[in-house]
Design a protein around this motif. Structure first.
Motif, PDB file in Angstrom:
ATOM      1  N   LEU A  45       0.804  -1.212   0.000  1.00  0.00           N
ATOM      2  CA  LEU A  45       0.000   0.000   0.000  1.00  0.00           C
ATOM      3  C   LEU A  45       0.845   1.275   0.000  1.00  0.00           C
ATOM      4  O   LEU A  45       0.286   2.373  -0.076  1.00  0.00           O
ATOM      5  N   LEU A  46       2.158   1.138   0.088  1.00  0.00           N
ATOM      6  CA  LEU A  46       3.032   2.302   0.029  1.00  0.00           C
ATOM      7  C   LEU A  46       3.377   2.643  -1.416  1.00  0.00           C
ATOM      8  O   LEU A  46       3.510   1.757  -2.259  1.00  0.00           O
ATOM      9  N   LYS A  47       3.549   3.914  -1.674  1.00  0.00           N
ATOM     10  CA  LYS A  47       3.980   4.378  -2.986  1.00  0.00           C
ATOM     11  C   LYS A  47       5.507   4.427  -3.033  1.00  0.00           C
ATOM     12  O   LYS A  47       6.152   4.773  -2.047  1.00  0.00           O
ATOM     13  N   ASN A  48       6.062   4.084  -4.182  1.00  0.00           N
ATOM     14  CA  ASN A  48       7.494   4.232  -4.423  1.00  0.00           C
ATOM     15  C   ASN A  48       8.337   3.580  -3.320  1.00  0.00           C
ATOM     16  O   ASN A  48       9.101   4.261  -2.629  1.00  0.00           O
TER      17      ASN A  48
ATOM     18  N   ALA B 228     -10.623  -1.564  17.693  1.00  0.00           N
ATOM     19  CA  ALA B 228     -11.449  -0.879  16.695  1.00  0.00           C
ATOM     20  C   ALA B 228     -10.964   0.546  16.456  1.00  0.00           C
ATOM     21  O   ALA B 228     -10.303   1.149  17.296  1.00  0.00           O
ATOM     22  N   GLY B 229     -11.304   1.058  15.286  1.00  0.00           N
ATOM     23  CA  GLY B 229     -11.076   2.466  14.987  1.00  0.00           C
ATOM     24  C   GLY B 229      -9.933   2.769  14.048  1.00  0.00           C
ATOM     25  O   GLY B 229      -9.764   3.921  13.629  1.00  0.00           O
ATOM     26  N   VAL B 230      -9.140   1.778  13.674  1.00  0.00           N
ATOM     27  CA  VAL B 230      -7.990   2.038  12.794  1.00  0.00           C
ATOM     28  C   VAL B 230      -8.476   2.376  11.387  1.00  0.00           C
ATOM     29  O   VAL B 230      -9.254   1.630  10.788  1.00  0.00           O
ATOM     30  N   ARG B 231      -7.996   3.497  10.848  1.00  0.00           N
ATOM     31  CA  ARG B 231      -8.362   3.916   9.494  1.00  0.00           C
ATOM     32  C   ARG B 231      -7.148   4.297   8.652  1.00  0.00           C
ATOM     33  O   ARG B 231      -7.242   4.354   7.421  1.00  0.00           O
ATOM     34  N   HIS B 232      -6.016   4.578   9.294  1.00  0.00           N
ATOM     35  CA  HIS B 232      -4.823   5.000   8.571  1.00  0.00           C
ATOM     36  C   HIS B 232      -3.584   4.330   9.173  1.00  0.00           C
ATOM     37  O   HIS B 232      -3.570   3.964  10.346  1.00  0.00           O
ATOM     38  N   VAL B 233      -2.566   4.194   8.345  1.00  0.00           N
ATOM     39  CA  VAL B 233      -1.251   3.740   8.799  1.00  0.00           C
ATOM     40  C   VAL B 233      -0.246   4.830   8.461  1.00  0.00           C
ATOM     41  O   VAL B 233      -0.116   5.226   7.295  1.00  0.00           O
ATOM     42  N   HIS B 234       0.438   5.327   9.486  1.00  0.00           N
ATOM     43  CA  HIS B 234       1.478   6.332   9.264  1.00  0.00           C
ATOM     44  C   HIS B 234       2.834   5.647   9.390  1.00  0.00           C
ATOM     45  O   HIS B 234       3.182   5.098  10.426  1.00  0.00           O
ATOM     46  N   PHE B 235       3.596   5.682   8.295  1.00  0.00           N
ATOM     47  CA  PHE B 235       4.897   5.026   8.230  1.00  0.00           C
ATOM     48  C   PHE B 235       5.985   6.089   8.171  1.00  0.00           C
ATOM     49  O   PHE B 235       5.949   6.988   7.323  1.00  0.00           O
ATOM     50  N   LEU B 236       6.962   5.995   9.071  1.00  0.00           N
ATOM     51  CA  LEU B 236       8.090   6.927   9.065  1.00  0.00           C
ATOM     52  C   LEU B 236       9.377   6.176   9.370  1.00  0.00           C
ATOM     53  O   LEU B 236       9.432   5.392  10.325  1.00  0.00           O
TER      54      LEU B 236
ATOM     55  N   THR C 266      10.454  -1.328   1.015  1.00  0.00           N
ATOM     56  CA  THR C 266       9.586  -0.917   2.112  1.00  0.00           C
ATOM     57  C   THR C 266       8.136  -1.274   1.781  1.00  0.00           C
ATOM     58  O   THR C 266       7.674  -1.038   0.668  1.00  0.00           O
ATOM     59  N   SER C 267       7.407  -1.828   2.740  1.00  0.00           N
ATOM     60  CA  SER C 267       6.034  -2.234   2.430  1.00  0.00           C
ATOM     61  C   SER C 267       5.118  -2.171   3.642  1.00  0.00           C
ATOM     62  O   SER C 267       5.536  -2.363   4.785  1.00  0.00           O
ATOM     63  N   VAL C 268       3.863  -1.871   3.348  1.00  0.00           N
ATOM     64  CA  VAL C 268       2.746  -2.005   4.289  1.00  0.00           C
ATOM     65  C   VAL C 268       1.702  -2.851   3.579  1.00  0.00           C
ATOM     66  O   VAL C 268       1.178  -2.441   2.536  1.00  0.00           O
ATOM     67  N   THR C 269       1.428  -4.032   4.092  1.00  0.00           N
ATOM     68  CA  THR C 269       0.450  -4.917   3.474  1.00  0.00           C
ATOM     69  C   THR C 269      -0.574  -5.368   4.506  1.00  0.00           C
ATOM     70  O   THR C 269      -0.267  -5.429   5.705  1.00  0.00           O
ATOM     71  N   VAL C 270      -1.755  -5.660   4.031  1.00  0.00           N
ATOM     72  CA  VAL C 270      -2.822  -6.172   4.894  1.00  0.00           C
ATOM     73  C   VAL C 270      -3.106  -7.608   4.489  1.00  0.00           C
ATOM     74  O   VAL C 270      -3.270  -7.894   3.300  1.00  0.00           O
ATOM     75  N   LYS C 271      -3.146  -8.495   5.466  1.00  0.00           N
ATOM     76  CA  LYS C 271      -3.403  -9.901   5.196  1.00  0.00           C
ATOM     77  C   LYS C 271      -4.750 -10.307   5.786  1.00  0.00           C
ATOM     78  O   LYS C 271      -5.086  -9.910   6.888  1.00  0.00           O
TER      79      LYS C 271
END
Length: 234
Positions: A40-43, A195-203, A223-228
Motif C-alpha cells: 500500500l506504500l507508494k514508491n 477498533a477504529g484504525v483507518r490509517h497507517v502512518h509510516f516513518l 519498504t512495504s505495508v500490506t494487509v493480510k
C-alpha cells in the motif's frame, strides 16, 4: 459472474464469510483492487535497488566534486514526504588543543507516508471486527556511518489521523567491528489492535553524513505495508 458470485469468491478466498459489509459493496472492483497482499506504500524503492542483491559499494570520484554541499541523496522520492535534521558535531574524540579544519556533519533523513485504508478498499466492519493483520517490512543498508543509522516508527491512526491506536518503534544499534555491507530487515505484524484504525502512518529515518564536498548516506529498499486477511480481532 454475478454480484453474488463475486461476493462469494471474495469471501471464500479471503475467509471473510459471515463478516458484515456495507450495502452495495462492489465485490468485483474490490477483488480487482487486491486490498490484501498488495503493497500500500507508494514508491517503495526510490534508489532503484532490490534486496536480492547487496547494495553497491560507494564510488569515490577521481576528482572531488565542486559546488555547494549535498544534504539529501539523489533519488526519486515521489510519494514520500521528506525532511532533514542536522545533528550536533561530535567532538568527543578530539584531544584538547587540536585544531580541526573540518568535521563531518551528520543528519537524519526522514521519509514518511500515510496510508488511507478505506481508500485502499478496506471497510469499517472489516477493520473493527475482523482486524486483519497489518504487516510492516523494511530493508536498510548497513552503511557503517555510525552505530545508529536507522529508526522506524509506525502508527495505526483513527479517522482523524491524530488518534494513535497502536504503534511500533525500532532503533537498532550497529556493530561497527564487522563490515558486511548487506541489507538488514526490519519487520512487524500488527494484530488485535482494536477498533477504529483507518490509517497507517509510516516513518523511517536514515543517517547521512557530509564532509566538505563529499556525501555519504544510508539507503533503503523494499519498504512495504500490506494487509493480510488473517482474523485477529475478538
Amino acid at each position: 459472474m454475478s454480484a453474488a458470485e463475486w461476493k462469494k469468491r471474495c469471501q471464500d478466498e479471503w475467509t471473510l464469510a459471515g463478516l458484515a459489509s456495507p450495502d452495495g459493496l462492489d465485490w468485483k472492483s474490490l477483488y480487482e483492487a487486491k486490498p490484501f497482499g498488495r503493497n500500500l506504500l507508494k514508491n517503495p524503492s526510490p534508489y532503484g535497488l532490490g534486496k536480492d542483491k547487496p547494495p553497491p559499494e560507494p564510488e569515490l570520484p577521481e576528482v572531488p566534486p565542486h559546488g555547494p554541499p549535498t544534504f539529501q541523496p539523489d533519488a526519486d522520492f515521489s510519494g514520500w514526504s521528506t525532511s532533514t535534521e542536522d545533528l550536533p558535531f561530535d567532538t568527543s574524540g578530539i584531544p584538547e588543543g587540536v585544531v580541526v579544519c573540518a568535521l563531518p556533519q551528520s543528519s537524519w533523513f526522514s521519509l514518511e507516508q500515510t496510508v488511507d485504508l478505506k481508500a485502499e478498499g478496506l471497510w469499517e466492519e472489516l477493520l473493527d471486527d475482523f482486524q486483519p493483520q497489518i504487516v510492516i517490512q523494511d530493508w536498510y543498508e548497513e552503511s557503517q556511518l555510525h552505530e545508529s543509522i536507522y529508526q522506524l516508527h509506525v502508527k495505526l491512526l483513527g479517522a482523524d489521523k491524530s488518534t494513535v491506536i497502536a504503534e511500533h518503534r525500532v532503533d537498532p544499534t550497529e556493530d561497527l567491528s564487522v563490515y558486511s555491507h548487506t541489507w538488514k530487515e526490519v519487520s512487524h505484524v500488527f494484530s488485535g489492535y482494536g477498533a477504529g484504525v483507518r490509517h497507517v502512518h509510516f516513518l523511517h529515518r536514515l543517517k547521512n553524513q557530509s564532509l566538505m564536498s563529499s556525501f555519504s548516506y544510508t539507503r533503503f529498499t523494499g519498504t512495504s505495508v500490506t494487509v493480510k486477511p488473517v482474523k485477529t480481532g475478538s
